[in-house]
Motif scaffolding. Sequence first.
Motif, short mmCIF file in Angstrom:
data_model
loop_
_atom_site.label_atom_id
_atom_site.label_comp_id
_atom_site.label_asym_id
_atom_site.label_seq_id
_atom_site.Cartn_x
_atom_site.Cartn_y
_atom_site.Cartn_z
N LEU A 16 0.48 -10.47 -10.17
CA LEU A 16 0.43 -11.80 -9.56
C LEU A 16 1.73 -12.14 -8.83
O LEU A 16 1.71 -12.74 -7.76
CB LEU A 16 0.11 -12.86 -10.62
N ILE A 17 2.85 -11.73 -9.39
CA ILE A 17 4.13 -11.97 -8.74
C ILE A 17 4.20 -11.20 -7.42
O ILE A 17 4.62 -11.73 -6.39
CB ILE A 17 5.31 -11.58 -9.67
N LYS A 18 3.76 -9.94 -7.44
CA LYS A 18 3.76 -9.13 -6.21
C LYS A 18 2.82 -9.73 -5.17
O LYS A 18 3.15 -9.75 -3.98
CB LYS A 18 3.37 -7.68 -6.51
N LEU A 19 1.68 -10.21 -5.58
CA LEU A 19 0.76 -10.83 -4.64
C LEU A 19 1.36 -12.09 -4.04
O LEU A 19 1.21 -12.35 -2.84
CB LEU A 19 -0.58 -11.15 -5.32
N GLU A 23 2.14 -12.77 -0.11
CA GLU A 23 1.62 -13.96 0.57
C GLU A 23 2.75 -14.71 1.26
O GLU A 23 2.61 -15.15 2.41
CB GLU A 23 0.90 -14.86 -0.42
N GLU A 24 3.87 -14.86 0.58
CA GLU A 24 5.02 -15.55 1.17
C GLU A 24 5.57 -14.79 2.37
O GLU A 24 5.98 -15.38 3.36
CB GLU A 24 6.09 -15.77 0.11
N LYS A 27 3.38 -15.51 5.32
CA LYS A 27 3.62 -16.86 5.80
C LYS A 27 4.93 -16.95 6.58
O LYS A 27 5.04 -17.71 7.52
CB LYS A 27 3.64 -17.85 4.65
N ASP A 28 5.92 -16.17 6.15
CA ASP A 28 7.23 -16.19 6.80
C ASP A 28 7.29 -15.29 8.02
O ASP A 28 8.35 -15.10 8.60
CB ASP A 28 8.32 -15.77 5.81
N GLY A 29 6.15 -14.72 8.39
CA GLY A 29 6.10 -13.88 9.58
C GLY A 29 6.45 -12.43 9.32
O GLY A 29 6.78 -11.70 10.25
N GLY A 30 6.38 -12.01 8.08
CA GLY A 30 6.64 -10.61 7.77
C GLY A 30 5.64 -9.72 8.47
O GLY A 30 4.50 -10.11 8.72
N SER A 31 6.06 -8.55 8.81
CA SER A 31 5.16 -7.67 9.56
C SER A 31 4.44 -6.71 8.62
O SER A 31 4.92 -6.39 7.54
CB SER A 31 5.95 -6.88 10.60
N TRP A 32 3.30 -6.25 9.08
CA TRP A 32 2.48 -5.30 8.35
C TRP A 32 2.62 -3.94 9.00
O TRP A 32 2.84 -3.83 10.21
CB TRP A 32 1.02 -5.72 8.38
N LEU A 33 2.50 -2.89 8.23
CA LEU A 33 2.48 -1.54 8.76
C LEU A 33 1.04 -1.06 8.84
O LEU A 33 0.25 -1.33 7.94
CB LEU A 33 3.25 -0.59 7.83
#
Length: 44
Positions: A16-19, A23-24, A27-33
Amino acid sequence: MDVKDYERDRAERKLLIKLQEAEEAVKDGGSWLDLEELKVLMGE
């Protein structure tokens, strides 16, 4: 609570912490690979 229940509860909390962190990041604009980028990073 026996050891098995304790370990399962602890693993669930960790997940749950990792999820929440993921999620954060989104929301902060992190990119996906994409899969290919991940394979390159993993050396596959």
